[in-house]
Structure formats: structure tokens, C-alpha cells
Scaffold this active site. Structure first.
Site, PDB file in Angstrom:
ATOM      1  N   ASP A  66       0.035   5.089   0.978  1.00 39.28           N
ATOM      2  CA  ASP A  66      -0.051   6.028   1.970  1.00 39.28           C
ATOM      3  C   ASP A  66      -0.031   5.546   3.578  1.00 39.28           C
ATOM      4  O   ASP A  66      -0.693   4.277   3.758  1.00 39.28           O
ATOM      5  CB  ASP A  66      -1.631   6.942   2.104  1.00 39.28           C
ATOM      6  CG  ASP A  66      -1.760   7.448   0.780  1.00 39.28           C
ATOM      7  OD1 ASP A  66      -0.762   8.373   0.575  1.00 39.28           O
ATOM      8  OD2 ASP A  66      -2.789   7.453   0.056  1.00 39.28           O
ATOM      9  N   ASP A  92       1.007  -1.102  -0.108  1.00 41.67           N
ATOM     10  CA  ASP A  92       0.032  -0.141   0.036  1.00 41.67           C
ATOM     11  C   ASP A  92       1.125   1.141   0.119  1.00 41.67           C
ATOM     12  O   ASP A  92       2.010   1.096   0.326  1.00 41.67           O
ATOM     13  CB  ASP A  92      -1.050   0.160   1.258  1.00 41.67           C
ATOM     14  CG  ASP A  92      -1.609   1.141   1.421  1.00 41.67           C
ATOM     15  OD1 ASP A  92      -2.346   1.457   0.582  1.00 41.67           O
ATOM     16  OD2 ASP A  92      -1.626   1.773   2.389  1.00 41.67           O
TER      17      ASP A  92
END
Length: 247
Positions: free
Chosen positions: A25, A23
């Protein structure tokens, strides 16, 4: 046959993993705090305009529970519904647009850094020949990775624009991660997912990924427990912890 030096440097938790999906962020880039601040500003203005005295958006609890890891529209809708509201679609779009504007302003004014521990792990995996993908519900992911100077550490990227083009459902559905694994050329069962969001670790578990690593930037017992309860196989405060753990 004994492992070469590069293979031997791979953390024990990731040995046997053929590929890894990260991922963006909060895992690769220190952008979750900027997202949270932009959401707070957008939601608080919206809530102040109401007459029912709704309490302000909490940048920690509300962010992690309702918007982290989700698309802007899904996040806006999820939070407003959590307050017992039944937002019209134009209301959802208005809040999401305000958040987008605020985030873009802050990103371009201050920039974003990559987490050093994540960069170290990515370089180890690259040296060992383990393919890596970045995945994000945000359309800003390419810009974030470029700003942080880490785009070249990934073999592929599936961002919010690609998710929209392919009509991929958002987290906790695993479609985004499954598409990233497909592009790396490996099945989910041989691929690791690295996530900091509750919706993201749940997506990894639903997708049948071989390993789901939760990253607890908040470093609290409650957030660690929540990541485990939503599907993480293991939780670390920082990805450098995987590199320093004992064999």
C-alpha cells in the site's frame, strides 16, 4: 568484468543490493488513500457515538502516525489510544471490522492502480536478475496486486494472512520483511526495503536491512524528515526518481 546492459540499468542507489522487498500500500499500489478514507469513515462514526467530543480522524496526519503499515487491529488500537481512550478489545475489533467492510466495498467498486514509477523499477530489477518480494500487513495484498496487474513482477509475497499464520509481530517489528528476505534467499544485510510508512521504515532499520528507501507520497518537508528520522537511508517522492537520478 563489465556489467551487462541490464545490470547497468539498475539505479546507483540499488547497486550491490542482492534482493528487494517492497511494501504494498502506497509503494506498489495507489491503495493507501483508499485505506485512509475507509479508516476515516470507520473512526468518525465511532467517535461521533461518544460523549467527549473527540475530533475526527485526519486522513493524513493520523493515518501516517497511527495506522499506516500496521495490521487492522493494531492500527485501530493505536489510534484510539492516541486520543487518550482505553478501548476494550471488542471496541477495537468493531472499528477494525467496519474499516474492513468499507475498504472492501471501495476496492471492488473502483479498483486499484499500480504506480507507474514502481512498475518501471520492478521491471528493471527483474531484467537485472534481482529477486523481488511484496510484503504487506494487509490480507488484501494478493487481491490488490492482481487488480493492479503486477503480481507477476514478484517472486514471492508475504501478506497479512501469512503473517497471521506464522504469528509474525506487526511493524515496527521487522519480522514481515525478514520473512520476505528469507524466502528470496538473501540475508537482510544484502536486501533493500522500500516503504512509505513510518512503522515500515523503522522495521527496515530494526531488521538490519542493507538499504531502507522511504517513499514520500505526501511530498512535504515534514513527511520526508519523519521518514529519515524513523530509519530511511534515502527518501524519494516516487520510485521513478531512482531511475532518473544521475550516476
Amino acid at each position: 568484468m563489465s556489467a551487462g546492459p541490464a545490470q547497468a540499468a539498475v539505479p546507483r542507489a540499488l547497486r550491490g543490493t542482492a534482493a528487494a522487498v517492497f511494501d504494498t500500500d502506497g509503494v506498489i499500489t495507489d491503495s493507501a488513500r483508499v485505506h485512509a478514507a475507509a479508516w476515516k469513515a470507520a473512526f468518525d462514526v465511532h467517535l461521533r457515538d461518544r460523549q467527549d467530543h473527540q475530533r475526527p480522524f485526519d486522513e493524513h496526519d493520523d493515518y501516517l502516525r497511527y495506522v499506516d503499515g500496521k495490521s487492522r487491529l493494531d492500527g485501530a488500537r493505536s489510534f484510539l489510544e492516541s486520543r487518550g481512550l482505553a478501548p476494550a478489545e471488542d471496541e477495537v475489533r468493531s472499528v477494525a471490522a467496519a474499516k474492513e467492510r468499507l475498504f472492501t466495498e471501495r476496492l471492488r467498486e473502483h479498483g486499484i492502480d499500480a504506480y507507474p514509477g514502481t512498475v518501471r523499477l520492478l521491471r528493471v530489477l527483474r531484467s537485472a536478475g534481482i529477486p523481488r518480494a511484496a510484503a504487506s500487513a494487509s490480507r488484501h495484498a494478493p487481491e490488490l496486486l492482481d487488480h493492479a496487474g503486477v503480481r507477476d513482477l514478484f517472486d514471492t509475497l508475504v501478506d497479512g494472512a501469512e503473517a497471521a499464520r506464522l504469528n509474525l509481530p506487526g511493524k515496527p517489528e521487522p519480522a514481515l520483511f525478514l520473512e520476505a528476505a528469507r524466502r528470496l534467499g538473501f540475508p537482510a544485510a544484502r536486501t533493500a526495503v522500500v516503504e512509505d510508512a513510518l512503522a515500515g521504515v523503522e522495521a527496515g532499520r530494526r531488521g538490519g536491512f542493507g538499504l531502507v528507501v522511504g517513499v514520500d507520497r505526501a511530498r512535504t518537508p515534514a513527511t520526508r524528515a519523519a521518514l529519515l528520522n524513523h530509519g530511511a537511508d534515502l527518501v524519494v517522492d516516487d520510485l521513478a526518481d531512482l531511475l532518473t537520478s544521475e550516476d
